[in-house]
Design an enzyme around this catalytic site. Structure first.
Site, mmCIF file in Angstrom:
data_model
loop_
_atom_site.group_PDB
_atom_site.id
_atom_site.type_symbol
_atom_site.label_atom_id
_atom_site.label_comp_id
_atom_site.label_asym_id
_atom_site.label_seq_id
_atom_site.Cartn_x
_atom_site.Cartn_y
_atom_site.Cartn_z
ATOM 1 N N HIS A 280 44.574 45.356 1.264
ATOM 2 C CA HIS A 280 44.447 43.901 1.172
ATOM 3 C C HIS A 280 42.990 43.538 0.888
ATOM 4 O O HIS A 280 42.077 44.119 1.466
ATOM 5 C CB HIS A 280 44.891 43.281 2.507
ATOM 6 C CG HIS A 280 44.626 41.810 2.612
ATOM 7 N ND1 HIS A 280 43.695 41.276 3.485
ATOM 8 C CD2 HIS A 280 45.169 40.750 1.960
ATOM 9 C CE1 HIS A 280 43.690 39.957 3.377
ATOM 10 N NE2 HIS A 280 44.561 39.617 2.455
ATOM 11 N N ASN A 281 42.775 42.577 -0.032
ATOM 12 C CA ASN A 281 41.407 42.141 -0.370
ATOM 13 C C ASN A 281 40.481 43.355 -0.504
ATOM 14 O O ASN A 281 39.446 43.455 0.161
ATOM 15 C CB ASN A 281 40.875 41.163 0.688
ATOM 16 C CG ASN A 281 41.527 39.796 0.570
ATOM 17 O OD1 ASN A 281 42.343 39.553 -0.316
ATOM 18 N ND2 ASN A 281 41.193 38.899 1.475
ATOM 19 N N GLU A 310 44.176 45.152 -4.315
ATOM 20 C CA GLU A 310 44.257 43.715 -4.608
ATOM 21 C C GLU A 310 42.977 43.221 -5.259
ATOM 22 O O GLU A 310 41.874 43.664 -4.917
ATOM 23 C CB GLU A 310 44.510 42.936 -3.316
ATOM 24 C CG GLU A 310 44.723 41.445 -3.587
ATOM 25 C CD GLU A 310 44.957 40.635 -2.322
ATOM 26 O OE1 GLU A 310 45.342 39.459 -2.450
ATOM 27 O OE2 GLU A 310 44.750 41.166 -1.226
ATOM 28 N N ASP A 312 41.274 39.377 -6.379
ATOM 29 C CA ASP A 312 41.328 37.914 -6.408
ATOM 30 C C ASP A 312 40.375 37.426 -7.498
ATOM 31 O O ASP A 312 39.162 37.623 -7.393
ATOM 32 C CB ASP A 312 40.891 37.325 -5.058
ATOM 33 C CG ASP A 312 41.892 37.612 -3.953
ATOM 34 O OD1 ASP A 312 42.957 38.153 -4.261
ATOM 35 O OD2 ASP A 312 41.594 37.297 -2.787
ATOM 36 N N HIS A 325 36.484 36.399 -2.382
ATOM 37 C CA HIS A 325 37.455 35.694 -1.551
ATOM 38 C C HIS A 325 37.179 34.199 -1.694
ATOM 39 O O HIS A 325 36.193 33.695 -1.158
ATOM 40 C CB HIS A 325 37.329 36.145 -0.092
ATOM 41 C CG HIS A 325 38.538 35.824 0.720
ATOM 42 N ND1 HIS A 325 38.498 35.648 2.088
ATOM 43 C CD2 HIS A 325 39.834 35.638 0.370
ATOM 44 C CE1 HIS A 325 39.720 35.373 2.534
ATOM 45 N NE2 HIS A 325 40.534 35.362 1.505
ATOM 46 N N GLU A 359 45.706 38.166 -7.692
ATOM 47 C CA GLU A 359 45.784 36.761 -7.320
ATOM 48 C C GLU A 359 44.927 36.011 -8.339
ATOM 49 O O GLU A 359 43.703 36.157 -8.373
ATOM 50 C CB GLU A 359 45.260 36.572 -5.888
ATOM 51 C CG GLU A 359 45.642 35.243 -5.264
ATOM 52 C CD GLU A 359 45.234 35.184 -3.797
ATOM 53 O OE1 GLU A 359 44.507 34.226 -3.445
ATOM 54 O OE2 GLU A 359 45.620 36.064 -3.028
#
Length: 728
Positions: A280-281, A310, A312, A325, A359
């Protein structure tokens, strides 16, 4: 092999932190050939050390963000990076010459290899040597152990009553210290003469102690030839105590069944039939609010076998998309640098597919830039169409997708439209803005999506999830829904059986709550119980969550894919994790673990006079009915060789899903126990009915004035386990 002279004499190298922070440091390998010491010429007595056992990997050349930033100043053949275990940052170095760099690179790699191949006796010798050096406060060759449990043995060995040990006194102390009464007890239980195990004795041990059934005679012969150090004993087809100790300390005597360390599972089933190691992230190295973003996060995750990372994406300056983030103070990195890192490291540890979970918060213009980077940097590694170029009816397998990177993101239309001639040829379109930030998940809007980026999505189309009934009727096999941990937990509690059934057909991703700003993790076992494949964790954060993740994916060659149990793969079967006893083929297991002894338990409290009071806790993770933990009593003031002989018993109702975690703690009656170390593994990977050691790494960091030391210890327990199927 002996270390290069330059390592023992010492070398001046540049330590690099940024384009502007480049300072000379004097590096030297200590006499123990395990500790590297370095200091600044100008900093007086201030120095730092690290152990070779702390180093996870060495990268040659410009293989870090920092070294890439100074690539125009220092050639690649003079640069290298030391990557440490845990959260400790990398050490980027530039040697004075390519030859000097190679001397250190080859030297440290050889020392790491030696450490990896150390036998039981060598590990013990190293540990004793470490203690001697710590106790020799003034470097006069004498030791004083007043602060350790060894005081009683020390006193017995100190025949001169001088308060120090010299020469033959130290030899006597060493012999007393290394005597393994716990192992000797097991050895003598099967030895007819108390001195050796004849081949017949060893066969009895394998049959009765280790519960082996097949080819016991041949196995006994092999063990004697492989582990017995005495040629005389080998000629007599016998095993001495030293050989027995070496066998128990080998991978064959490990708690983890060596046969399960290789890729042994069927890798030709659909992707949705596997648990997938997921991050995650991934770009974050620390917390979710102010932490550093770095491509190093991708390198580290992929190097640990992670198969889903991941990214973003947000609009950046000069038309270049950035990764960070959103709406926080975390630092920013370029999207193209992330893609480059993924392309370089995706298949170094595992050849099975990597999923790039995106994302997307970018404008259409920068989405086109993203699509261009994906295509140009990844080339043929990026999956751009179905494998056979025809309309697919189900997800391909990890075997089919070897060496491929799959983009998980929003997509215009469906996969079928690409083959039916009905695809929209327009350059942009609107999709639901399925933002995965938990606090905004019910705030849907429309987002414009470029066709170029949409075309990069094949088998992993991100979609909004309504409910299981709607999904069962309308969803496609290539659609992926994402849930926050709280939403997934709610579905699991209310409709666990439907959740498992949903995950038979398509992929599901679960990620940590947006409120976990400290980058903490939830317990992934909850989500594996529902058959969720992509359970995304903060890889940068050590603790229970990552311990279980590491344990789960330690099996099957560490390839990042673990085949789910059969009852979670077949749509016609029903399984609800809340009621495991109702499933077809229900077969609970009685698990008995006898914790015999421990050794080499480090002092974790930095107080001068603190001594370890160890206890062992065994934790079972699985379906709710299986969640359990039991612990031994604690042993006062003994990290040398605590002996328990405590027996812990568990009933496991879904053994196919269960994880076992061993935790060693330093008991404290006035405050929370101090963590010493842990080891987790799937129940089905445990060697059953065995007497064996298991060893694990534990990290501790001590900080004092003018001195910082982060050390990695190898902690060892001797256990016996028996697992028996219960009749229902």
């Amino acid at each position: 092999w002996l270390p290069q002279g330059s390592m023992l004499v010492g070398t001046i190298m540049r330590k690099i932190k940024s384009r502007t922070w480049k300072k000379q440091r004097y590096f030297k390998l200590q006499d123990d050939c395990m500790t590297i010491w370095y200091k600044s010429k100008k900093a007086g007595n201030s120095h730092s050390t690290f152990s070779v056992s702390d180093v996870e990997a060495i990268r040659e050349g410009h293989q870090s963000e920092v070294l890439l930033s100074i690539a125009d100043e220092f050639p690649a053949d003079r640069c290298f990076t030391l990557v440490f275990r845990g959260r400790r940052g990398n050490l980027d170095l530039v040697a004075e010459s390519a030859e000097e760099a190679q001397s250190w690179i080859r030297g440290i790699r050889k020392l790491m290899e030696n450490l990896e191949n150390m036998g039981q006796r060598e590990r013990l010798d190293q540990w004793i040597g470490d203690w001697f050096r710590k106790a020799d406060k003034n470097n006069d060759g004498r030791m004083n152990f007043r602060e350790h449990h060894a005081r009683c043995l020390f006193t017995m060995a100190d025949r001169s009553q001088s308060g120090t040990l010299e020469d033959d006194e130290f030899v006597l102390f060493y012999k007393m210290l290394t005597q393994r009464e716990d192992v000797l007890r097991v050895f003598q239980q099967f030895s007819l003469d108390g001195q050796t195990l004849s081949q017949s004795d060893l066969e009895d041990f394998l049959r009765d102690g280790q519960l082996e059934g097949d080819n016991v005679q041949q196995h006994a012969e092999t063990l004697i030839q492989r582990y017995e150090p005495s040629d005389t004993a080998k000629l007599l087809n016998a095993m001495t105590f030293d050989g027995f100790l070496m066998y128990l300390g080998s991978s064959e005597g490990s708690i983890f069944n060596p046969r399960w360390r290789e890729i042994f599972q069927d890798m030709s089933q659909p992707l949705c039939h596997y648990f997938i190691s997921s991050s995650h992230n991934t770009y974050l190295m620390e917390d979710q609010l102010r932490g550093q973003s770095s491509v190093e996060g991708y390198i580290r995750a992929l190097s640990r076998g992670c198969r889903c990372v991941e990214v973003d994406c947000w609009d950046g300056a000069n038309g270049e998309p950035i990764v960070y983030h959103g709406h926080t103070f975390t630092s920013r990195i370029l999207f193209k640098d992330v893609v480059t890192a993924v392309g370089n490291y995706a298949f170094k540890v595992s050849e099975y597919p990597v999923i790039l979970s995106m994302e997307n918060h970018c404008s259409v213009e920068q989405q086109r830039v993203m699509a261009r980077h994906l295509n140009q940097i990844l080339g043929n590694k990026l999956l751009k169409s179905t494998l056979d170029g025809k309309a697919a009816v189900g997800l391909p397998s990890p075997e089919d997708l070897k060496g491929k990177i799959l983009l998980k993101a929003k997509k215009l239309g469906g996969l079928e439209e690409s083959f039916s001639g009905t695809a929209d040829d327009s350059q942009t379109g609107e999709v639901s803005d399925d933002d995965e930030a938990e606090m905004e998940e019910d705030n849907k809007s429309k987002q414009r999506l470029s066709k170029e980026l949409s075309d990069c999505v094949v088998y992993c189309k991100s979609v909004h999830f309504s409910n299981f009934k709607h999904s069962h009727i309308h969803s496609k096999f290539y659609e992926v829904a994402s849930f926050t941990e709280s939403k997934a937990r709610r579905h699991l509690r209310d409709t666990g059986g439907e959740f498992v059934h949903h995950n038979c057909r398509q992929l599901t991703r679960v990620y940590p709550s947006g409120f976990r700003t400290d980058s903490s993790n939830f317990n992934p076992q909850e989500m594996w119980n529902a058959g969720c494949q992509i359970v995304a964790l903060n890889f940068q954060t050590a603790g229970e969550g990552m311990d279980l993740n590491d344990g789960m994916f330690r099996q099957n060659g560490g390839c990042g894919y673990v085949l789910k149990p059969g009852f979670m793969r077949e749509a016609e079967k029903t399984f609800d994790p809340e009621t495991p006893q109702k499933r077809d083929g229900y077969q609970p297991v009685a698990l008995t673990i006898q914790v015999i002894s421990g050794q080499q338990l480090p002092k974790v409290n930095i107080k001068e006079d603190s001594i370890v009071d160890p206890l062992v806790r065994v934790e079972i993770y699985g379906v709710p009915l299986d969640q359990n933990r039991q612990e031994t009593r604690y042993i006062d003031n003994n990290g040398f060789n605590p002996v328990w002989y405590d027996t812990l018993r568990f009933t496991v109702h879904a053994p196919e899903l269960a994880m076992v975690r061993f935790v060693v703690e330093d008991y404290d009656k006035t405050s929370k126990n101090d963590f010493v170390g842990q080891y987790a593994l799937p129940l089905r990977c445990m060697q059953q009915g065995r007497v064996y050691f298991y060893s694990f790494y534990t990290h501790s960091t001590v900080t004092a004035k003018n001195y910082i030391c982060s050390s990695t210890h190898i902690v060892q327990l001797l256990l016996r386990t028996i697992s028996v199927l219960l009749h229902t």
